[in-house]
Design an enzyme around this catalytic site. Structure first.
Site, PDB file in Angstrom:
ATOM      1  N   GLU A   1      38.845 -24.030  53.895  1.00 43.46           N
ATOM      2  CA  GLU A   1      39.387 -22.960  53.041  1.00 43.46           C
ATOM      3  C   GLU A   1      38.583 -21.680  53.251  1.00 43.46           C
ATOM      4  O   GLU A   1      37.396 -21.732  53.602  1.00 43.46           O
ATOM      5  CB  GLU A   1      39.316 -23.464  51.581  1.00 43.46           C
ATOM      6  CG  GLU A   1      39.799 -22.533  50.517  1.00 43.46           C
ATOM      7  CD  GLU A   1      41.264 -22.136  50.597  1.00 43.46           C
ATOM      8  OE1 GLU A   1      41.651 -21.525  51.618  1.00 43.46           O
ATOM      9  OE2 GLU A   1      42.005 -22.377  49.639  1.00 43.46           O
ATOM     10  N   ASP A   2      39.214 -20.549  53.027  1.00 37.69           N
ATOM     11  CA  ASP A   2      38.510 -19.274  53.164  1.00 37.69           C
ATOM     12  C   ASP A   2      37.592 -19.004  51.974  1.00 37.69           C
ATOM     13  O   ASP A   2      36.435 -18.634  52.136  1.00 37.69           O
ATOM     14  CB  ASP A   2      39.511 -18.109  53.352  1.00 37.69           C
ATOM     15  CG  ASP A   2      40.610 -18.075  52.294  1.00 37.69           C
ATOM     16  OD1 ASP A   2      40.681 -18.996  51.449  1.00 37.69           O
ATOM     17  OD2 ASP A   2      41.408 -17.128  52.305  1.00 37.69           O
TER      18      ASP A   2
ATOM     19  N   ASP B   1      37.780 -19.660  44.363  1.00 35.48           N
ATOM     20  CA  ASP B   1      37.639 -18.723  43.248  1.00 35.48           C
ATOM     21  C   ASP B   1      37.645 -19.562  41.960  1.00 35.48           C
ATOM     22  O   ASP B   1      36.636 -20.163  41.610  1.00 35.48           O
ATOM     23  CB  ASP B   1      38.812 -17.735  43.357  1.00 35.48           C
ATOM     24  CG  ASP B   1      38.739 -16.578  42.394  1.00 35.48           C
ATOM     25  OD1 ASP B   1      37.645 -16.250  41.928  1.00 35.48           O
ATOM     26  OD2 ASP B   1      39.798 -15.984  42.099  1.00 35.48           O
TER      27      ASP B   1
ATOM     28  N   GLY C   1      39.153 -22.333  41.648  1.00 34.60           N
ATOM     29  CA  GLY C   1      39.152 -23.733  42.087  1.00 34.60           C
ATOM     30  C   GLY C   1      40.491 -24.414  41.865  1.00 34.60           C
ATOM     31  O   GLY C   1      40.696 -25.552  42.295  1.00 34.60           O
TER      32      GLY C   1
ATOM     33  N   ASP D   1      42.927 -11.139  53.121  1.00 37.58           N
ATOM     34  CA  ASP D   1      43.760  -9.930  53.076  1.00 37.58           C
ATOM     35  C   ASP D   1      43.835  -9.320  51.685  1.00 37.58           C
ATOM     36  O   ASP D   1      43.473  -9.952  50.684  1.00 37.58           O
ATOM     37  CB  ASP D   1      45.195 -10.268  53.488  1.00 37.58           C
ATOM     38  CG  ASP D   1      45.928 -11.034  52.376  1.00 37.58           C
ATOM     39  OD1 ASP D   1      45.342 -11.999  51.850  1.00 37.58           O
ATOM     40  OD2 ASP D   1      47.051 -10.646  52.009  1.00 37.58           O
TER      41      ASP D   1
ATOM     42  N   ARG E   1      43.112  -8.542  57.513  1.00 37.86           N
ATOM     43  CA  ARG E   1      42.752  -9.898  57.951  1.00 37.86           C
ATOM     44  C   ARG E   1      41.947  -9.839  59.254  1.00 37.86           C
ATOM     45  O   ARG E   1      41.115 -10.700  59.523  1.00 37.86           O
ATOM     46  CB  ARG E   1      44.009 -10.739  58.200  1.00 37.86           C
ATOM     47  CG  ARG E   1      44.747 -11.143  56.933  1.00 37.86           C
ATOM     48  CD  ARG E   1      45.730 -12.261  57.250  1.00 37.86           C
ATOM     49  NE  ARG E   1      46.732 -12.440  56.201  1.00 37.86           N
ATOM     50  CZ  ARG E   1      46.559 -13.198  55.120  1.00 37.86           C
ATOM     51  NH1 ARG E   1      45.423 -13.814  54.919  1.00 37.86           N
ATOM     52  NH2 ARG E   1      47.521 -13.313  54.228  1.00 37.86           N
TER      53      ARG E   1
HETATM   54  P1  5GP Z   1      41.693 -20.159  43.284  1.00 37.78           P
HETATM   55  O1  5GP Z   1      42.838 -21.093  43.027  1.00 37.78           O
HETATM   56  O2  5GP Z   1      40.416 -20.833  43.678  1.00 37.78           O
HETATM   57  O3  5GP Z   1      41.477 -19.231  42.106  1.00 37.78           O
HETATM   58  O4  5GP Z   1      42.172 -19.177  44.412  1.00 37.78           O
HETATM   59  C1  5GP Z   1      41.880 -19.348  45.727  1.00 37.78           C
HETATM   60  C2  5GP Z   1      42.721 -18.425  46.560  1.00 37.78           C
HETATM   61  O5  5GP Z   1      42.783 -17.110  45.977  1.00 37.78           O
HETATM   62  C3  5GP Z   1      42.096 -18.212  47.930  1.00 37.78           C
HETATM   63  O6  5GP Z   1      42.542 -19.185  48.839  1.00 37.78           O
HETATM   64  C4  5GP Z   1      42.554 -16.821  48.278  1.00 37.78           C
HETATM   65  O7  5GP Z   1      43.843 -16.894  48.850  1.00 37.78           O
HETATM   66  C5  5GP Z   1      42.666 -16.105  46.951  1.00 37.78           C
HETATM   67  N1  5GP Z   1      41.458 -15.315  46.663  1.00 37.78           N
HETATM   68  C6  5GP Z   1      40.526 -15.549  45.720  1.00 37.78           C
HETATM   69  N2  5GP Z   1      39.561 -14.611  45.747  1.00 37.78           N
HETATM   70  C7  5GP Z   1      39.884 -13.761  46.761  1.00 37.78           C
HETATM   71  C8  5GP Z   1      39.255 -12.580  47.301  1.00 37.78           C
HETATM   72  O8  5GP Z   1      38.194 -12.102  46.888  1.00 37.78           O
HETATM   73  N3  5GP Z   1      39.894 -11.972  48.338  1.00 37.78           N
HETATM   74  C9  5GP Z   1      41.067 -12.443  48.853  1.00 37.78           C
HETATM   75  N4  5GP Z   1      41.594 -11.761  49.878  1.00 37.78           N
HETATM   76  N5  5GP Z   1      41.679 -13.548  48.368  1.00 37.78           N
HETATM   77  C10 5GP Z   1      41.086 -14.203  47.342  1.00 37.78           C
END
Ligand code: 5GP
Length: 178
Positions: free
Chosen positions: A101-102, A105, A107, A161, A167
């Site tokens: 995963e990138d 956040d 989770g 992005d 990207r």
């Molecule tokens: P979660 O479900 O953990 O809150 O969200 C994860 C997803 O939110 C990541 O895979 C990504 O796509 C997006 N995301 C969360 N934080 C960032 C950020 O700082 N920058 C970008 N570009 N995407 C984010």
């Protein structure tokens, strides 16, 4: 690079620091999965560059697969209810899956993906993320390999992005509005 008017990118993690860390992570994964059937599963689109670099740092006969998910609704905040846009191409039954995963956040997205892959009969499922915003976590997800912990800031570059832009930026950057 030509920028959107009024936007500037501040480097948070340089391309050199990323390259060095990705190499270390690849070495760890290589040691941990020796003699195991490993599938690296990248989560599109954000992980595509990380996956490309990481998989070449893993010195094992590994399969590569991808999933794509999208959050329900238009909210910028993760709801945890995700729709699978592209599922795994191949069976993971009896294999060791490493989800790539990138960024983690809240989770919520990863928690869903983790459950989904487990339900497909994988022998083990572990998570590898380049970036971790630990302070934003709403649900505990087991992150086994982590590149960098970052503060609560929106970042782009190295696959990440904002509205499909940036990207292809080589460093992980914050977007700053002038
Ligand atoms: P979660 O479900 O953990 O809150 O969200 C994860 C997803 O939110 C990541 O895979 C990504 O796509 C997006 N995301 C969360 N934080 C960032 C950020 O700082 N920058 C970008 N570009 N995407 C984010």
């Amino acid at each position: 690079m030509r920028m959107v008017d009024g936007e500037r990118l501040d480097v948070l993690i340089s391309r050199d620091a990323i390259a060095a860390r990705v190499r270390e992570m690849g070495e760890c994964i290589t040691n941990d999965y020796r003699d195991k059937e490993l599938i690296l599963v990248g989560i599109l689109k954000g992980s595509f560059i990380f996956m490309a670099d990481l998989c070449r740092s893993v010195d094992l006969l590994a399969e590569i697969d991808f999933m794509a998910v999208s959050s329900y609704g238009m909210s910028t905040k993760s709801s945890g209810v995700v729709r699978i846009v592209k599922d795994l191409d191949n069976s993971v039954e009896g294999k060791h899956v490493l989800v790539v995963e990138d960024i983690v956040d809240t989770g919520l997205t990863l928690n869903y993906i983790y459950g989904h892959v487990k339900s497909r009969g994988a022998t083990s499922v572990k998570i590898c993320t380049l970036l971790d915003k630990v302070s934003r976590r709403e649900i505990t997800v087991p992150v086994h390999y982590k590149g960098f912990e970052i503060p609560d800031a929106f970042v782009v570059g190295y696959g990440l992005d904002v509205k499909e832009r940036y990207r292809n930026v080589k460093d992980v950057c914050r977007v700053v509005e002038d």
